[in-house]
Structures are given as C-alpha cells and as structure tokens.
Design a protein around this motif. Sequence first.
Motif, PDB file in Angstrom:
ATOM      1  N   UNK A  19       0.821  -1.212   0.000  1.00 28.03           N
ATOM      2  CA  UNK A  19       0.000   0.000   0.000  1.00 28.03           C
ATOM      3  C   UNK A  19       0.858   1.266   0.000  1.00 28.03           C
ATOM      4  N   UNK A  20       0.324   2.308  -0.614  1.00 31.24           N
ATOM      5  CA  UNK A  20       1.076   3.541  -0.789  1.00 31.24           C
ATOM      6  C   UNK A  20       1.573   4.123   0.525  1.00 31.24           C
ATOM      7  N   UNK A  21       0.763   4.067   1.573  1.00 29.76           N
ATOM      8  CA  UNK A  21       1.173   4.713   2.821  1.00 29.76           C
ATOM      9  C   UNK A  21       2.401   4.044   3.428  1.00 29.76           C
ATOM     10  N   UNK A  22       2.548   2.737   3.212  1.00 24.83           N
ATOM     11  CA  UNK A  22       3.724   2.052   3.736  1.00 24.83           C
ATOM     12  C   UNK A  22       4.942   2.288   2.845  1.00 24.83           C
ATOM     13  N   UNK A  23       4.714   2.408   1.549  1.00 23.77           N
ATOM     14  CA  UNK A  23       5.816   2.755   0.661  1.00 23.77           C
ATOM     15  C   UNK A  23       6.344   4.146   1.003  1.00 23.77           C
ATOM     16  N   UNK A  24       5.437   5.074   1.296  1.00 24.89           N
ATOM     17  CA  UNK A  24       5.860   6.414   1.704  1.00 24.89           C
ATOM     18  C   UNK A  24       6.683   6.363   2.980  1.00 24.89           C
TER      19      UNK A  24
END
Length: 207
Positions: A125-130
Amino acid sequence: IEDVCLSDIEKYKLCIFLNQFEVGEKFRARIRELQQKGVYVLWIFAPDYANNGKPSVQNVSEITGMNTVDSTASHGALDGFTSGLSSPFFSIKDSNARTIATFEDSSVAIAQSGKTFYCASTFIPTKYLKQILDIVGIYRYSDENKVYTYPTDNALGVYNATDSDAVINVKENGVYTDKITDEKFVATDNKLVLPKRDMRAYLLVKE
C-alpha cells in the motif's frame, strides 16, 4: 534485476524488486555490494522462493535476512488489500526485524532489517511505501495517493488523478512554468498548488 549491474545504479538510494522468484548468485553478490555502499533494497512477495525450481521459504529468509514463514491459510487483508493468489501465504516472524505493517490477523506483513525491507504481500500500500521512502531519506514531491510526480534534472512532471487541486512539495520556492500550457504557478513555503483542470498533466520548469 539485471539493472543492478549498471554502473550508475549506485546513485539511487532504494532498489525495489518485484516478482523475483529466483535470484542468481551474481545478482546476490551485486546487491550485497550495493547495500554495503548505502543502497537500500525492498523485496516484494517471494524473492528467490523458487531458486533452481525448488520452492522454499528458507530462500526468502536468507535473501531478506528476516525469518519468513509460510502458511496455507491467508493472513487476511493488508490495509484493505487482499491478495487474489492462493497459498503459500508469507509473513515475517523475526523479533530482530523492525515491523512496519501487519496483516489483518496481526502477523507481520512488512518489516526492515538493516538496509533491507521486505513486503510479504503481493502488493505494498502507498502509505507504507511512503513510510519506507521517509526512512531511506528520499524526497517525496507528493503526499497524495493519486497525485503522481515524475522528477528529472530539469523538470517536474505531475499527473493529478484526483477531483481536486493538487498540492505538491518542491525544494525551491518561486515561479514554475507549465511547458504544456504556458501557465505559471508560484510556490511558497515549499508548496505548489496546481488547480484542478481538464488537462491533468503538467510539465513544470522553475524559472
């Protein structure tokens, strides 16, 4: 994965590997060399799982440096995402690893050990990649999930897939010209507001 052998790969802070079910020793050695020089690595799903055509979760543990376990039962969703694949399902079971995210059943889905990150899901998910980008120290031009940025040495490409204005981060304040429409936008406090419009793409150059 062949790109790790390129001479200029060392300038990057993070290498992301998808679907690398087999990783040869040549590439393993090169990745170790890059990590010794400060490059971080993110493995997704089942790295080296099928080395020499012999599936083994131990291979995943060895290449990530984190004890990984497999199961025939799903661990549930990761931030609302559920893999459509059947077993095996992977998770991280390593007290020495730094937990970044967990599955629905509380088993560890994403973790860090040294300069290695591992996501045991088929999707990150994007939030974890960020979060990973922040740990590594990579500048993020966008905090919005659907505002996509494409920085180069001379310009900044932006695509706004939202239904509202896009706000992006910039390293320098000042006037930015959109080379697609010749519109000008002013950045203050290292923020640049791009009004919603029919043309969703921008090619920005700082004056």
